[in-house]
Design an enzyme around this catalytic site. Structure first.
Site, PDB file in Angstrom:
ATOM      1  N   ASP A  45      -1.869  -4.234  -0.295  1.00 41.65           N
ATOM      2  CA  ASP A  45      -3.213  -4.024   0.244  1.00 41.65           C
ATOM      3  C   ASP A  45      -4.262  -4.087  -0.875  1.00 41.65           C
ATOM      4  OD1 ASP A  45      -2.674  -1.597  -0.952  1.00 41.65           O
ATOM      5  OD2 ASP A  45      -2.968  -0.389   0.856  1.00 41.65           O
ATOM      6  N   SER A  46      -3.807  -4.341  -2.113  1.00 42.06           N
ATOM      7  CA  SER A  46      -4.743  -4.692  -3.190  1.00 42.06           C
ATOM      8  C   SER A  46      -5.547  -5.920  -2.790  1.00 42.06           C
ATOM      9  CB  SER A  46      -3.986  -4.968  -4.496  1.00 42.06           C
ATOM     10  OG  SER A  46      -2.946  -5.909  -4.281  1.00 42.06           O
ATOM     11  N   ASP A  84       2.803  -4.274   2.458  1.00 38.77           N
ATOM     12  CA  ASP A  84       2.202  -2.936   2.513  1.00 38.77           C
ATOM     13  C   ASP A  84       1.843  -2.561   3.942  1.00 38.77           C
ATOM     14  OD1 ASP A  84       2.060  -1.526   0.140  1.00 38.77           O
ATOM     15  OD2 ASP A  84       0.239  -2.538  -0.543  1.00 38.77           O
ATOM     16  N   LYS A 112       6.255  -1.139   2.519  1.00 40.66           N
ATOM     17  CA  LYS A 112       5.909  -0.124   1.507  1.00 40.66           C
ATOM     18  C   LYS A 112       4.919   0.876   2.099  1.00 40.66           C
ATOM     19  CE  LYS A 112       3.463  -1.189  -2.421  1.00 40.66           C
ATOM     20  NZ  LYS A 112       2.239  -0.402  -2.284  1.00 40.66           N
ATOM     21  N   GLU A 114       2.717   4.530   1.114  1.00 40.10           N
ATOM     22  CA  GLU A 114       2.267   5.419   0.041  1.00 40.10           C
ATOM     23  C   GLU A 114       2.449   6.876   0.464  1.00 40.10           C
ATOM     24  OE1 GLU A 114      -1.733   4.555  -1.181  1.00 40.10           O
ATOM     25  OE2 GLU A 114      -1.294   2.437  -1.558  1.00 40.10           O
ATOM     26  N   GLU A 181       3.178   4.384  -9.622  1.00 36.53           N
ATOM     27  CA  GLU A 181       1.943   3.798 -10.160  1.00 36.53           C
ATOM     28  C   GLU A 181       1.213   4.811 -11.041  1.00 36.53           C
ATOM     29  OE1 GLU A 181      -0.560   1.778  -7.325  1.00 36.53           O
ATOM     30  OE2 GLU A 181      -2.237   1.641  -8.728  1.00 36.53           O
TER      31      GLU A 181
HETATM   32  O1  KIV Z   1      -1.313  -3.084  -3.150  1.00 32.12           O
HETATM   33  C1  KIV Z   1      -0.773  -3.388  -4.219  1.00 32.12           C
HETATM   34  O2  KIV Z   1      -0.914  -4.487  -4.740  1.00 32.12           O
HETATM   35  C2  KIV Z   1       0.062  -2.399  -4.860  1.00 32.12           C
HETATM   36  C3  KIV Z   1       0.372  -2.636  -6.308  1.00 32.12           C
HETATM   37  C4  KIV Z   1      -0.753  -2.151  -7.143  1.00 32.12           C
HETATM   38  C5  KIV Z   1       1.633  -2.035  -6.699  1.00 32.12           C
HETATM   39  O3  KIV Z   1       0.442  -1.446  -4.274  1.00 32.12           O
END
Ligand code: KIV
Length: 264
Positions: A45-46, A84, A112, A114, A181
């Site tokens: 989600d970056s 994500d 993934k 968080e 992270e």
């Molecule tokens: O969203 C993302 O790209 C991430 C990385 C910073 C690990 O979670």
């Protein structure tokens, strides 16, 4: 590249072989990553920050991640694809299961999430239903407003101790791997040594099983450059393919991250 599975990562950890991960948002970079031997691709989600231009990951939606997952999946050849679950897409059990299923149908091999102890229940629900989970601890950007900024996590002994306990709980709940992270390298090492699942680090030092970076950071085009970022394009004699190959090599031979990229 030979197909990378969750078992590949577990064997690599057992054999002490480091693996390389990168974020990716489109088909051609996904193909380039396969050629360079990037074992794991994250549709993170970056994308909210590096593709969409937001100042956090919070505006990213399920449809955004699915769109980029589908693009990546078309170009990818053999890398393990993680997607994500974006902000507030796993706030309830039903939502978690439905949204994780959407990501898997779009081509993800793993999702993934968080969080620490509070995602243990979701982790077991997903794992029991055949969806591998990567738990993301330490600096969790979806909680940036509660944390108060993009700050190093686990610096005081109480916080470090509770992170170790939460990591153990997530492994026991069925997580297939853990991403850490922006945490001190000694804490990351302790967690990596304690768990039998692979631990992937970003800003977590070199004593973990795999490293991940945001693609735009590797290419030196992100406006924000935390300490753990290295511009691999600056030293490349073969443009972008050379930068990706240099990143993979540096992760595998243990020269990246160096002490200058780590926190203690
Ligand atoms: O969203 C993302 O790209 C991430 C990385 C910073 C690990 O979670």
């Amino acid at each position: 590249m030979k197909k990378v599975t969750v078992n590949t990562l577990h064997s690599m950890k057992k054999d002490g072989e480091k693996f390389a991960c990168l974020t990716c948002y489109d088909a051609l970079f996904a193909a380039l990553f396969a050629e360079a031997g990037v074992e794991v691709i994250l549709v993170g989600d970056s994308l909210g920050m590096v593709i969409q231009g937001h100042d956090s990951t919070l505006p990213v939606t399920m449809d955004d991640v699915i769109y980029h997952m589908q693009c990546v999946q078309r170009g990818s050849e053999g890398s393990l694809l993680i997607a994500d679950l974006p902000f507030m897409s796993y706030a309830s059990e039903t939502q978690t299961l439905e949204n994780a299923a959407r990501l898997m149908r779009a081509g993800a091999h793993m999702v993934k999430l968080e969080g620490g102890a509070w995602i243990a229940e979701s982790t077991s629900l997903l794992a029991e239903r055949g969806i591998p989970v990567c738990s993301h601890m330490g600096l969790t950007p979806q909680s940036v407003n509660r944390i108060g900024g993009f700050l190093v996590q686990g610096r005081n002994p109480e916080q470090a101790e509770s992170m170790i306990e939460e990591a153990k709980l997530l492994e026991a709940s069925g997580a297939s791997c853990l991403l850490l992270e922006t945490v001190p390298e000694t804490l990351a090492k302790t967690i990596s040594d304690t768990l039998s699942i692979p631990v992937i680090g970003i800003g977590a030092g070199c004593d973990v099983d795999g490293q991940i970076m945001v693609l735009h950071d590797v290419l030196g085009i992100s406006p924000i450059t935390p300490k753990f970022v290295k511009n691999f394009l600056a030293e490349s004699s073969n443009g972008i393919p050379g930068a990706i190959a240099a990143y993979v090599e540096a992760v595998k031979n243990g020269t990246f991250p160096g002490p200058e990229h780590s926190y203690d």
